[in-house]
Scaffold this motif. Structure first.
Motif, PDB file in Angstrom:
ATOM      1  N   GLU A  16       0.831  -1.205   0.000  1.00  0.00           N
ATOM      2  CA  GLU A  16       0.000   0.000   0.000  1.00  0.00           C
ATOM      3  C   GLU A  16       0.867   1.258   0.000  1.00  0.00           C
ATOM      4  N   LEU A  17       0.379   2.282  -0.700  1.00  0.00           N
ATOM      5  CA  LEU A  17       1.082   3.556  -0.721  1.00  0.00           C
ATOM      6  C   LEU A  17       0.861   4.315   0.579  1.00  0.00           C
ATOM      7  N   GLN A  18       1.931   4.909   1.110  1.00  0.00           N
ATOM      8  CA  GLN A  18       1.837   5.680   2.351  1.00  0.00           C
ATOM      9  C   GLN A  18       2.548   7.024   2.179  1.00  0.00           C
ATOM     10  N   LYS A  19       2.027   8.043   2.857  1.00  0.00           N
ATOM     11  CA  LYS A  19       2.636   9.369   2.774  1.00  0.00           C
ATOM     12  C   LYS A  19       3.985   9.397   3.477  1.00  0.00           C
ATOM     13  N   LEU A  20       4.919  10.137   2.893  1.00  0.00           N
ATOM     14  CA  LEU A  20       6.254  10.239   3.485  1.00  0.00           C
ATOM     15  C   LEU A  20       6.249  11.000   4.806  1.00  0.00           C
ATOM     16  N   ARG A  21       5.197  11.751   5.063  1.00  0.00           N
ATOM     17  CA  ARG A  21       5.126  12.594   6.252  1.00  0.00           C
ATOM     18  C   ARG A  21       5.503  11.843   7.527  1.00  0.00           C
ATOM     19  N   GLU A  22       5.098  10.584   7.619  1.00  0.00           N
ATOM     20  CA  GLU A  22       5.343   9.798   8.834  1.00  0.00           C
ATOM     21  C   GLU A  22       6.733   9.180   8.880  1.00  0.00           C
ATOM     22  N   PHE A  23       7.501   9.359   7.810  1.00  0.00           N
ATOM     23  CA  PHE A  23       8.753   8.616   7.724  1.00  0.00           C
ATOM     24  C   PHE A  23       9.989   9.489   7.492  1.00  0.00           C
ATOM     25  N   ILE A  24       9.811  10.806   7.369  1.00  0.00           N
ATOM     26  CA  ILE A  24      10.954  11.700   7.159  1.00  0.00           C
ATOM     27  C   ILE A  24      10.938  12.828   8.182  1.00  0.00           C
ATOM     28  N   ILE A  25      12.115  13.284   8.582  1.00  0.00           N
ATOM     29  CA  ILE A  25      12.260  14.315   9.617  1.00  0.00           C
ATOM     30  C   ILE A  25      13.207  15.405   9.107  1.00  0.00           C
ATOM     31  N   THR A  58       8.695  26.071  -7.129  1.00  0.00           N
ATOM     32  CA  THR A  58       9.367  25.313  -6.077  1.00  0.00           C
ATOM     33  C   THR A  58       8.552  24.101  -5.642  1.00  0.00           C
ATOM     34  N   PHE A  59       9.279  23.074  -5.258  1.00  0.00           N
ATOM     35  CA  PHE A  59       8.722  21.863  -4.675  1.00  0.00           C
ATOM     36  C   PHE A  59       9.240  21.838  -3.242  1.00  0.00           C
ATOM     37  N   VAL A  60       8.403  22.264  -2.297  1.00  0.00           N
ATOM     38  CA  VAL A  60       8.862  22.530  -0.932  1.00  0.00           C
ATOM     39  C   VAL A  60       8.658  21.314  -0.028  1.00  0.00           C
ATOM     40  N   TRP A  61       9.067  21.494   1.231  1.00  0.00           N
ATOM     41  CA  TRP A  61       9.009  20.414   2.209  1.00  0.00           C
ATOM     42  C   TRP A  61       7.608  19.831   2.358  1.00  0.00           C
ATOM     43  N   GLU A  62       6.610  20.672   2.428  1.00  0.00           N
ATOM     44  CA  GLU A  62       5.233  20.185   2.591  1.00  0.00           C
ATOM     45  C   GLU A  62       4.800  19.345   1.397  1.00  0.00           C
ATOM     46  N   ASP A  63       5.261  19.725   0.202  1.00  0.00           N
ATOM     47  CA  ASP A  63       4.945  18.939  -0.992  1.00  0.00           C
ATOM     48  C   ASP A  63       5.570  17.549  -0.892  1.00  0.00           C
ATOM     49  N   LEU A  64       6.812  17.509  -0.394  1.00  0.00           N
ATOM     50  CA  LEU A  64       7.493  16.223  -0.251  1.00  0.00           C
ATOM     51  C   LEU A  64       6.774  15.329   0.749  1.00  0.00           C
ATOM     52  N   CYS A  65       6.292  15.921   1.826  1.00  0.00           N
ATOM     53  CA  CYS A  65       5.597  15.145   2.859  1.00  0.00           C
ATOM     54  C   CYS A  65       4.331  14.478   2.322  1.00  0.00           C
ATOM     55  N   GLU A  66       3.742  15.035   1.288  1.00  0.00           N
ATOM     56  CA  GLU A  66       2.507  14.495   0.716  1.00  0.00           C
ATOM     57  C   GLU A  66       2.752  13.375  -0.288  1.00  0.00           C
TER      58      GLU A  66
END
Length: 371
Positions: free
Chosen positions: A190-199, A312-320
């Motif tokens: 299953e696909l999961q958002k990176l938000r829970e896995f990157i700091i 720009t492709f910012v941090w919040e975009d990456l988290c999604e």
């Protein structure tokens, strides 16, 4: 046999052939790098007419007259392929006029030396933009050995290039294995958002202790910065610890998601405008890097970039971003293949550097042999 001395302008001639009938299309378009090769263009080609673009035939040369902001190098390339290339109309195309005196391969070795970069920069003129124009190129005084001597040294150079290119083919095979792994994983998990896995870290080099400054390349590796950097004042620079990742937020000029993973045992620093992050224990950073290496992700990052003057492709975009996240053991098994790919890629870059470093030796050897 004595050396032949002459002006380079006596040996070469310009070419201004245009793509007027639109015979060649977007697949033929290339840019020119300071690494002395044709590269994929970074220009936005949407709606651009190709009729004015210049044609670079096999065995032709092309260069960018503007030498400003290019890391003290000149962008020049040699079309040693069987394919015709299109380049911007502002670039200069030329070929060998006196084939009885000069081999095109030998001239490329001559151009592919740091000495030529320094000469071109020193003899560039201008205010807003410094240029190494055609007349200045033609004024170069060159000494030439006879053609058989040129050919012997060209053969040495070509043998080294063939060895490097053979090694590079193995890289492509490893990349295919990595891509195959990813496609298989996408179907199973299953696909999961990176938000829970990157700091995000954002750790600053406040004590100015770390002096290793790196630039994040569009080729998704760390390299030496092209701009001048004051290494005594790096307090605002961000630290990238081993196994951490840095990425460039702007995508408008780069046309890719430019990132790099610190695969060394030493910390480095990058410009404060870059983002830096690490992964949690549930996500292997090399597994994540595999996704970032894919052209699909470049297109994703470009599509989700926003802005007016700069997109720009910012941090919040990456988290999604959503990716499949299998058990860590599976991630690591895939990552091991990727790490092998990265190591071989680094070796390949060293081989390229060795080839470039031998160019001055080859030219000097050929001249001494004919004295």
């Amino acid at each position: 046999m004595a050396l032949t001395k002459c002006r380079l302008g006596e040996l070469i001639q310009p070419s201004d052939e245009r793509n007027l009938d639109n015979k060649y299309d977007l697949d033929n378009i290339k840019g020119i790098s300071t690494g002395k090769e044709f590269i994929e263009t970074k220009a936005n080609m949407d709606g651009v007419s190709l009729s004015s673009y210049k044609v670079v035939r096999p065995w032709d040369f092309a260069y960018v007259a503007d030498t400003s902001r290019r890391g003290e190098k000149i962008a020049l390339a040699y079309n040693k392929t069987q394919h015709t290339i299109l380049i911007s109309s502002i670039y200069t195309v030329f070929c060998i006029a006196r084939k009885d005196l000069l081999l095109s391969d030998y001239l490329f070795i001559y151009f592919n030396r740091p000495e030529f970069d320094r000469y071109a920069r020193f003899n560039s003129w201008g205010s807003a933009r410094e240029t190494f124009d055609w007349d200045t190129m033609c004024d170069i005084e060159i000494e030439l050995p006879d053609l058989p001597t040129q050919q012997r040294y060209v053969d040495i150079y070509n043998a080294m290039v063939a060895n490097q290119q053979s090694y590079e083919c193995g890289l492509d095979d490893l990349k295919l294995v990595c891509d195959g792994f990813i496609e298989d994983i996408r179907k199973k998990y299953e696909l999961q958002k990176l938000r829970e896995f990157i700091i995000k870290t954002g750790e600053k080099n406040t004590n100015n202790k770390i002096k290793k400054v790196k630039n994040v390349s569009v080729y998704k590796i760390f390299n030496e910065p092209t701009a001048k950097v004051n290494r005594n004042e790096l307090r605002e620079y961000k630290i990238v610890r081993p196994n951490e990742i840095s990425f460039v937020q702007t995508t408008h000029n780069e046309k890719v998601f430019a990132f790099a993973i610190n695969n060394t045992d030493d910390s480095v620093v990058v410009t404060p405008v870059n983002e830096v992050f690490r992964t949690t224990d549930s996500l292997c950073p090399y597994y994540l890097s595999l996704f970032f290496m894919r052209k699909e992700f470049d297109r994703y990052a470009r599509f989700h970039s926003w802005g007016s003057a700069r997109e720009t492709f910012v941090w919040e975009d990456l988290c999604e971003v959503k990716i499949p996240i299998p058990p860590i053991e599976i991630q690591k098994s895939i990552a091991n293949v990727f790490i092998a790919y990265q190591k071989r890629k680094a070796i390949n870059e060293k081989l390229k550097a060795q080839i470039k470093n031998i160019c001055p030796i080859l030219i000097r050897g050929s001249l001494e042999e004919n004295k």
